[in-house]
Design a protein around this motif. Structure first.
Motif, PDB file in Angstrom:
ATOM      1  N   VAL A 227    -114.128 -17.437   6.024  1.00 35.75           N
ATOM      2  CA  VAL A 227    -113.544 -18.104   4.860  1.00 35.75           C
ATOM      3  C   VAL A 227    -112.563 -17.181   4.121  1.00 35.75           C
ATOM      4  CG1 VAL A 227    -114.056 -19.194   2.661  1.00 35.75           C
ATOM      5  CG2 VAL A 227    -115.441 -19.728   4.664  1.00 35.75           C
ATOM      6  N   PRO A 228    -112.961 -15.934   3.810  1.00 36.31           N
ATOM      7  CA  PRO A 228    -111.996 -15.044   3.137  1.00 36.31           C
ATOM      8  C   PRO A 228    -110.741 -14.786   3.975  1.00 36.31           C
ATOM      9  CG  PRO A 228    -114.201 -14.136   3.003  1.00 36.31           C
ATOM     10  CD  PRO A 228    -114.282 -15.304   3.925  1.00 36.31           C
ATOM     11  N   LEU A 229    -110.918 -14.616   5.304  1.00 41.25           N
ATOM     12  CA  LEU A 229    -109.747 -14.377   6.153  1.00 41.25           C
ATOM     13  C   LEU A 229    -108.796 -15.569   6.131  1.00 41.25           C
ATOM     14  CD1 LEU A 229    -110.801 -12.582   9.476  1.00 41.25           C
ATOM     15  CD2 LEU A 229    -109.063 -11.902   7.831  1.00 41.25           C
ATOM     16  N   GLY A 230    -109.358 -16.761   6.251  1.00 39.99           N
ATOM     17  CA  GLY A 230    -108.538 -17.966   6.230  1.00 39.99           C
ATOM     18  C   GLY A 230    -107.806 -18.109   4.910  1.00 39.99           C
ATOM     19  N   LEU A 231    -108.519 -17.831   3.826  1.00 37.36           N
ATOM     20  CA  LEU A 231    -107.923 -17.928   2.488  1.00 37.36           C
ATOM     21  C   LEU A 231    -106.785 -16.914   2.333  1.00 37.36           C
ATOM     22  CD1 LEU A 231    -108.095 -19.135  -0.395  1.00 37.36           C
ATOM     23  CD2 LEU A 231    -109.672 -17.298  -0.960  1.00 37.36           C
ATOM     24  N   ALA A 232    -107.077 -15.671   2.746  1.00 42.78           N
ATOM     25  CA  ALA A 232    -106.069 -14.622   2.598  1.00 42.78           C
ATOM     26  C   ALA A 232    -104.819 -14.963   3.394  1.00 42.78           C
ATOM     27  CB  ALA A 232    -106.646 -13.278   3.054  1.00 42.78           C
ATOM     28  N   ALA A 233    -105.020 -15.443   4.621  1.00 41.82           N
ATOM     29  CA  ALA A 233    -103.867 -15.790   5.464  1.00 41.82           C
ATOM     30  C   ALA A 233    -103.051 -16.904   4.816  1.00 41.82           C
ATOM     31  CB  ALA A 233    -104.341 -16.215   6.850  1.00 41.82           C
TER      32      ALA A 233
ATOM     33  N   VAL B  19    -113.439 -21.391  12.107  1.00 43.40           N
ATOM     34  CA  VAL B  19    -113.546 -21.440  10.646  1.00 43.40           C
ATOM     35  C   VAL B  19    -112.267 -20.924   9.986  1.00 43.40           C
ATOM     36  CG1 VAL B  19    -114.806 -20.536   8.660  1.00 43.40           C
ATOM     37  CG2 VAL B  19    -116.045 -21.308  10.666  1.00 43.40           C
ATOM     38  N   VAL B  20    -111.731 -19.822  10.517  1.00 46.91           N
ATOM     39  CA  VAL B  20    -110.489 -19.270   9.960  1.00 46.91           C
ATOM     40  C   VAL B  20    -109.374 -20.304  10.030  1.00 46.91           C
ATOM     41  CG1 VAL B  20    -108.644 -17.602  10.360  1.00 46.91           C
ATOM     42  CG2 VAL B  20    -111.013 -16.852  10.406  1.00 46.91           C
ATOM     43  N   LYS B  21    -109.271 -20.931  11.208  1.00 45.73           N
ATOM     44  CA  LYS B  21    -108.218 -21.920  11.421  1.00 45.73           C
ATOM     45  C   LYS B  21    -108.323 -23.071  10.428  1.00 45.73           C
ATOM     46  CE  LYS B  21    -106.328 -23.644  15.561  1.00 45.73           C
ATOM     47  NZ  LYS B  21    -106.359 -23.889  16.989  1.00 45.73           N
ATOM     48  N   ILE B  22    -109.529 -23.620  10.315  1.00 41.61           N
ATOM     49  CA  ILE B  22    -109.701 -24.778   9.431  1.00 41.61           C
ATOM     50  C   ILE B  22    -109.463 -24.378   7.978  1.00 41.61           C
ATOM     51  CG2 ILE B  22    -111.302 -26.553   8.645  1.00 41.61           C
ATOM     52  CD1 ILE B  22    -112.706 -26.309  11.312  1.00 41.61           C
TER      53      ILE B  22
ATOM     54  N   ARG C 214    -112.326 -24.517  -3.356  1.00 41.92           N
ATOM     55  CA  ARG C 214    -113.346 -25.554  -3.454  1.00 41.92           C
ATOM     56  C   ARG C 214    -112.901 -26.824  -2.720  1.00 41.92           C
ATOM     57  NH1 ARG C 214    -116.080 -28.328  -8.302  1.00 41.92           N
ATOM     58  NH2 ARG C 214    -117.722 -29.385  -7.142  1.00 41.92           N
ATOM     59  N   ASN C 215    -111.644 -27.203  -2.912  1.00 40.53           N
ATOM     60  CA  ASN C 215    -111.160 -28.389  -2.202  1.00 40.53           C
ATOM     61  C   ASN C 215    -111.032 -28.146  -0.704  1.00 40.53           C
ATOM     62  OD1 ASN C 215    -110.445 -30.785  -3.988  1.00 40.53           O
ATOM     63  ND2 ASN C 215    -109.662 -29.058  -5.167  1.00 40.53           N
ATOM     64  N   ALA C 216    -110.680 -26.900  -0.351  1.00 41.11           N
ATOM     65  CA  ALA C 216    -110.521 -26.595   1.066  1.00 41.11           C
ATOM     66  C   ALA C 216    -111.861 -26.603   1.784  1.00 41.11           C
ATOM     67  CB  ALA C 216    -109.835 -25.238   1.238  1.00 41.11           C
ATOM     68  N   MET C 217    -112.951 -26.401   1.029  1.00 43.59           N
ATOM     69  CA  MET C 217    -114.267 -26.385   1.658  1.00 43.59           C
ATOM     70  C   MET C 217    -114.656 -27.749   2.217  1.00 43.59           C
ATOM     71  SD  MET C 217    -115.732 -23.561   2.015  1.00 43.59           S
ATOM     72  CE  MET C 217    -114.116 -23.025   2.453  1.00 43.59           C
ATOM     73  N   VAL C 218    -114.048 -28.810   1.681  1.00 43.85           N
ATOM     74  CA  VAL C 218    -114.432 -30.152   2.148  1.00 43.85           C
ATOM     75  C   VAL C 218    -114.171 -30.319   3.652  1.00 43.85           C
ATOM     76  CG1 VAL C 218    -114.030 -32.614   1.867  1.00 43.85           C
ATOM     77  CG2 VAL C 218    -114.169 -31.155  -0.132  1.00 43.85           C
ATOM     78  N   PRO C 219    -112.946 -30.024   4.130  1.00 38.74           N
ATOM     79  CA  PRO C 219    -112.761 -30.121   5.584  1.00 38.74           C
ATOM     80  C   PRO C 219    -113.605 -29.116   6.366  1.00 38.74           C
ATOM     81  CG  PRO C 219    -110.750 -29.376   4.500  1.00 38.74           C
ATOM     82  CD  PRO C 219    -111.666 -29.839   3.440  1.00 38.74           C
ATOM     83  N   VAL C 220    -113.836 -27.935   5.786  1.00 33.22           N
ATOM     84  CA  VAL C 220    -114.653 -26.956   6.507  1.00 33.22           C
ATOM     85  C   VAL C 220    -116.061 -27.514   6.706  1.00 33.22           C
ATOM     86  CG1 VAL C 220    -115.640 -24.649   6.460  1.00 33.22           C
ATOM     87  CG2 VAL C 220    -113.320 -25.019   5.648  1.00 33.22           C
TER      88      VAL C 220
END
Lengths: 592, 322, 279
Positions: B119-125, B200-203, B237-243
């Motif tokens: 999750v942190p990696l995906g967010l940072a990217a 997970v990173v991708k999503i 928080r909104n991005a967590m929905v698809p995850v």
């Protein structure tokens, strides 16, 4: 504090590749003042405001001089430091503007210094929400109007000096629109804020603003006090915009339409941006730049020939004011199409409750109502795009039953007589098919293959397009052209009734007038009848002979358009009519 | 709200029952899927005495109609009786319960790595879209998705375990304490985490990028909401929905990965139990292990559905049951 | 996401391709050449056994060393490209052929038939797919083509869902509704209007299916369940050479790397196609 709150000079926005989207915009905003920035799509009005807020999408760059008091807002990070506290902006669509996972109260609390339940209730009350329970609701539990009010309260949470509102009422229903605009104007006055109202609707700007700026193709064409511009526009574009707005209080024979479409800003550098579409354009207009800079607050026009053509413009306006037409009651004889007892539910919700309706040959029946009233559902049930639960539809007195369940043969014949025009011009044509392929398919399915293009050419001619359009694809066409093709396509089967489902509401005003005129001409030439589904009463006034008002799945009032709009019988109809934007103030200003 | 939630959980569990039945039918049919007749399938093709064969036929009611066989088998299964392993003569339940803890350990260890890093990696990217960090994260995640756990396992085993000697290359550290275990299971958990991490990173990245374009984020900025809050309460928080929506894919991928990792590292977990049983056609063990895995997957799916409802207030409880 | 011409999408894919994408495309090309050329490209026979030599580390003669039976690892890796490409191609094509038919029917007609198809899809999706593949292929005594068939069945479910939702998007587009009102025959609406407009989406996901099938088939072979013993196949090589990791690591790491490089390159290209389609 003296001087303007906000002063903007030579503000330009370009893309990364250097194409201009907005050039040399200048204006100032004082405390307690409301200015309207008016323009059609592509005018650069939203981009300009986003540039001021430091909220441009990635890839766009702003240059110029934007001063908030002493601060240069275009300096990196400067806008971010003042956003919310001194200057803020709210957006058009209340349905996407609030965080869906946060309650209204949480959103409001984000900007408050002392976020307590009392303070939140007080702030909600300021925007006219008296029910404190709203604070605990999520956006999806609120109506569009309530969301917009919550949005306003949230924008004001930090007590900014300037509020920019981007089309704050466009996505709302007519009755709510007026409330929101009034609320904005009142709040601005009470708080002594500077208010910028972005809108495509000149009448709305006239009704709510002290000063108006008219933008076109990324350039400022006219600016001045509302009263002066309303009394005498000095730029042909402003005049055209004013005249193409269908008047809501009476019918005119033909709407004034500006030919052509809004060009991209980049393509009209170095000349008058409006020259291509202007009746008065001369060589000088095409050779020298004609854009306003930012000198003072006086009434100014960028038109190079404003002094020469002033009298002609005034005369055109006067002529138009005199022109009037009367609706004809054609509701005699046997109805062409009759709907009896149409009922429809989606899930647990009833959307239509026993609709009875007749359309007579050659008449235009306006079907008006707010979103969710079921007006589109009636239209869609009629051609079998939606399946009704109960009800009967007859054509020329012969039952078609429910078109969705009727026999294939009956349905094929019914659709030859009744055709449909959709709202969204961008999705109404298959993007893969050329216009030729689109027409050919229909004619072939109808058993009339058209090998030498005569039929197809005739169809194009009827909607005012040349045969050259046959080999174009939808991507090469403007919104207005696509809508023309859609109408031609609907005419291919030779219908007697054309259902127009919000067919002009996605178009810019100047283009809308073109299409409305086309529809009127087709009615005259072909004796075509219309079922005109729309939320826009001004359009109904121009088009409809009779009108049926729909409220929550029921028809509450039917009658000749002048009677219904001038002397509505039902309270709901009265609300609709009185909510027309700027109605009262406009008339007092003697507008077109 | 709580009442509605309880009702939703009950409903969701209830809708899992038909699925469990489908799986039980599938597992039961396995006996008949194997080449040869059911009895020889149950012996794994080995010659056994006539008495043993009779006992087997009686145990599985092979002389009765299929439906009766199934119902009896299901009845036994519900009381926890899956028969005994053809190979080891051990009751299947004992074998499964014996091996399960290691697999659960491994799975949760990997899940922790996935969540804490993915999750942190995906967010940072997403926040630095187009930057070098973003580009390397994207490329790595594309190759991570394409790297099955047994391949990453082999590389980790060889380079970190053998060449660098950082981690043990053998054993599960069963007899040691918590830290010994963790140390032994680090390479397998890393191998398992890698491909799932990539998903997970991708999503997360795609979801955050989509959120950044939303009107409500621009409006929050326009209101001067601090960037930190925008990042946490809006984007993440909104991005967590698809995850969370993708959780079932993630769970299945983790579980399948665990099977391969146990084989690669020769760990005596449920996965290697299953694969050994498959190789030796030990039908009762296959049935037991498959059912255990399936029930686990279904329960996790139910749990993620509930989590989904908790994250997103828009989902009406009744309708979310797909 | 509405329809657009394949040429336009193709232009967007090739236009501004990053160096990494070119590398990926080259990798796929090399694997393709190995798969088609087979023995002609390989540096020697992939099957010749040299039992006296046994497993040896890389040398001048055998660049990637030999396996336990003394077979040339490099030659076997080259030969393995064939099973690595054929099976996934069949899986991706088969799954999407079936899914396209099911998705079109479910999405366009709706009603009970949609319900039947989608409930079936839901059930398959709720199953732990890779586990089912292992068990079915293992118990039936499987082999390569059984594995391919099982994967097709498992892949059809998510693919049908993708096709169906793409069809639903199209179906509610005004131009499809207009065609319905204009008495255009149903088969034309389905095959001339809807199918070409969902095709780019189908193709882009088929590419991703391919990569996923490659990994899954290799996994089954790695467990000793996929291809027949003796076949030169990357997954099978991992299975057969699992005990010589520390004596000739190349015998495992080379085919393992090939799996990742091939699947990764195809995934990268697939992502690129999907982005171009979504624009």
């Amino acid at each position: 504090m003296n001087g303007p709150l906000l002063s903007v000079e030579t503000l330009s926005v370009r893309t990364a590749s250097g194409a201009t989207l907005l050039r040399d915009l200048g204006f100032s905003l004082s405390r307690g003042e409301t200015i309207g920035i008016v323009g059609e799509s592509g005018s650069g009005k939203s981009i300009a405001m986003r540039a001021i807020m430091g909220l441009l999408p990635a890839g766009l760059e702003a240059t110029g001089d934007v001063r908030l008091g002493e601060t240069d807002l275009l300096r990196p990070g400067a806008a971010a430091a003042h956003r919310g506290k001194r200057i803020t902006m709210m957006f058009q669509d209340p349905f996407t503007m609030l965080n869906p996972l946060q309650t209204a109260g949480d959103t409001l609390a984000e900007g408050l210094h002392r976020p307590g339940a009392d303070e939140i209730a007080r702030r909600l009350a300021e925007v006219g929400i008296d029910d404190p329970a709203v604070a605990r609701r999520y956006p999806f539990e609120l109506s569009g109007g309530l969301r917009q009010r919550v949005g306003l309260a949230a924008a004001l949470a930090n007590d900014p000096e300037i509020l920019i509102a981007d089309e704050p009422s466009t996505a709302l229903d007519v009755t709510t629109q007026a409330e929101i605009v009034d609320l904005l104007a009142r709040t601005g006055r009470e708080r002594g804020m500077g208010l910028v109202l972005i809108t495509h609707d000149l009448r709305l700007a006239f009704s709510a603003c002290d000063r108006v700026l008219v933008l076109y193709a990324g350039a400022l064409l006219e600016a001045g006090g509302t009263d002066e511009i309303a009394a005498q526009p000095r730029h042909p574009y402003t005049l055209g915009l004013l005249l193409s707005e269908p008047p809501a209080d009476r019918r005119v024979k033909e709407l004034h339409a500006i030919p052509g479409v809004v060009p991209p800003a980049e393509s009209v550098l170095g000349r008058c941006p409006f020259a291509e579409r202007c009746d008065w354009a001369s060589t000088v207009c095409r050779a020298s730049d004609a854009v306003l800079g930012s000198e003072g607050d006086a009434h100014r026009s960028a038109c190079l020939r404003q002094d020469e053509i002033g009298p002609e413009m005034a005369e055109r306006r006067a002529r138009r004011r005199a022109a009037a037409d009367a609706a004809v009651d054609r509701a005699t004889g046997a109805p062409l199409v009759r709907i009896v007892g149409l009922t429809k539910s989606f899930g647990a919700g009833r959307v239509l409750e026993g609709i009875n309706l007749e359309v007579y040959p050659g008449e235009c029946l306006g079907l008006v109502g707010e979103s969710g009233s079921g007006k589109s559902t009636i239209a869609r049930c009629l051609v079998g795009l939606e399946r009704a639960d109960a009800g009967e539809i007859t054509l020329d007195g012969a039952a078609v039953a429910d078109p969705a369940t009727g026999s294939a043969a009956a349905l094929v014949d019914f659709r030859r007589a009744v055709q449909f025009v959709f709202q969204d011009p961008y999705a109404t044509l298959n993007p893969r098919h050329s216009i030729r392929k689109c027409f050919d398919e229909i004619l072939r399915a109808d058993g009339r293959p058209d090998r030498d293009d005569t039929e197809k050419t005739a169809l194009l001619e009827q909607v005012g397009l040349t045969p050259a359009y046959l080999d174009r694809r939808p991507a090469q066409l403007s919104g207005g052209e696509r809508q023309r093709i859609a109408i031609a396509r609907a005419l291919a089967l030779g219908p007697r009734l054309l259902i127009c489902d919000e067919a002009v509401s996605a178009l810019d005003v100047s283009v809308q007038a073109q299409i409305l005129n086309l529809l009127k001409r087709l009615a005259r030439d072909r004796g075509l009848a219309y079922l005109f589904v729309t939320h826009d009463l001004a359009v109904v006034r121009q088009m409809a002979d009779r009108v049926a008002v729909l409220e929550r799945g029921r028809i509450i009032e039917t009658g000749p358009v002048d009677r219904v709009m001038d002397a509505p019988a039902e309270p709901y109809t009265k609300t609709l009519v009185s909510a027309l934007p700027g109605r009262s103030r406009l008339q007092s200003r003697g507008d077109a | 709200m709580n009442r509605a939630l309880i009702r939703y959980v009950a409903l969701r569990l209830f809708t899992a029952i038909p699925l469990l039945l489908v799986i039980s039918v599938f597992v039961f049919v396995l006996v008949h899927l194997a080449p040869g007749d059911a009895a020889s399938a149950l012996t794994g093709g080995r010659a056994i005495s006539q008495e043993a064969m009779d006992a087997l036929r009686a145990k599985y009611h092979l002389d009765e109609p299929m439906v009766v066989q199934y119902l009896r088998w299901l009845g036994d299964a519900l009381t926890g009786d899956f028969g005994t392993s053809v190979q080891t003569r051990q009751p299947v339940v004992t074998a499964v319960l014996d091996r399960a803890p290691l697999s659960l350990w491994l799975t949760f260890y990997a899940a922790m790595i996935v969540l804490c890093a993915g999750v942190p990696l995906g967010l940072a990217a997403a926040l630095r879209q187009g930057s070098r960090l973003d580009r390397s994260v994207v490329t790595l995640s594309v190759f991570g998705v394409s790297t099955p756990a047994f391949v990453s396992g082999l590389f980790l085993l060889y380079y970190l375990g053998f060449v660098a000697g950082l981690f043990p290359v053998f054993g599960a550290g069963r007899d040691g304490g918590f830290w010994t275990r963790a140390w032994h299971l680090t390479l397998p958990a890393l191998a398992l985490a890698l491909s799932v991490l990539a998903i997970v990173v991708k999503i997360t990245r795609a979801a955050v990028i989509e959120e950044m374009e939303k009107d409500y984020v621009a409006f929050a900025r326009a209101r001067g909401v601090p960037e930190r809050r925008i990042m946490l309460s809006y984007l993440l928080r909104n991005a967590m929905v698809p995850v969370v929506t993708a959780a079932s894919v993630i769970v299945v991928a983790t579980m399948a990965g665990a099977i391969y990792v146990e084989i690669t590292f020769a760990l005596p977990g449920l996965g290697s139990l299953l694969v050994d049983a498959v190789r030796q056609r030990d039908i009762p063990v296959i049935q037991g292990a498959t059912l255990f895995f399936s029930v686990f997957v279904i329960l996790v799916n139910v749990a993620t559905d509930i989590l989904y409802v908790l994250i997103d207030p828009r989902i009406q409880f009744g309708k979310a049951a797909r | 996401m509405t329809g657009q011409s394949v040429q336009a999408i193709g232009g967007r894919i090739v236009g501004a391709m990053s160096p990494a994408l070119w590398v990926a495309a080259c990798c796929v090309l090399v694997v393709l050449v190995c798969a088609i050329g087979g023995g002609a490209v390989a540096p020697g026979s992939p099957d010749m056994q040299r039992l006296l030599v046994g497993d040896t580390p890389p040398s001048a003669e055998f660049w990637a060393g030999t396996d336990k039976l003394g077979r040339d690892v490099l030659a076997r890796t080259v030969a393995g490209a064939r099973t690595a490409l054929i099976g996934p191609t069949v899986v991706a094509a088969g799954a999407f052929a079936i899914a396209t038919v099911l998705g079109l029917i479910a999405g366009y007609f709706g009603g009970w038939i949609d319900n039947v198809i989608m409930r079936g899809v839901d059930i398959i999706l709720a199953l732990p797919g890779p586990l089912i593949a292992i068990v079915v292929v293992g118990v039936t005594g499987g082999g390569y083509w059984t594995a391919v068939s099982v994967l097709i069945v498992l892949f059809v479910a998510p693919d049908t869902r993708i096709v169906r939702s793409a069809v639903l998007v199209q179906r509610s587009q005004p131009y499809i509704e207009a065609a319905r009102i204009q008495n255009i025959p149903r088969h034309r609406i389905l095959f001339v209007h809807i199918l070409p407009n969902v095709m780019p989406i189908i193709l882009s996901y088929a590419v991703l299916d391919f990569a996923f099938a490659l990994v899954n088939l290799a996994g089954l072979s790695f467990l000793g369940l996929g291809v027949e013993p003796g076949t030169a196949d990357w997954g099978r090589m991992l299975f057969e050479n699992r005990n010589i990791l520390f004596t000739n690591p190349a015998a495992l790491l080379l085919p393992a790397a090939m799996i990742v490089v091939t699947a990764g390159s195809i995934n990268m290209l697939g992502d690129r196609i999907r982005e171009a389609v979504a624009k």
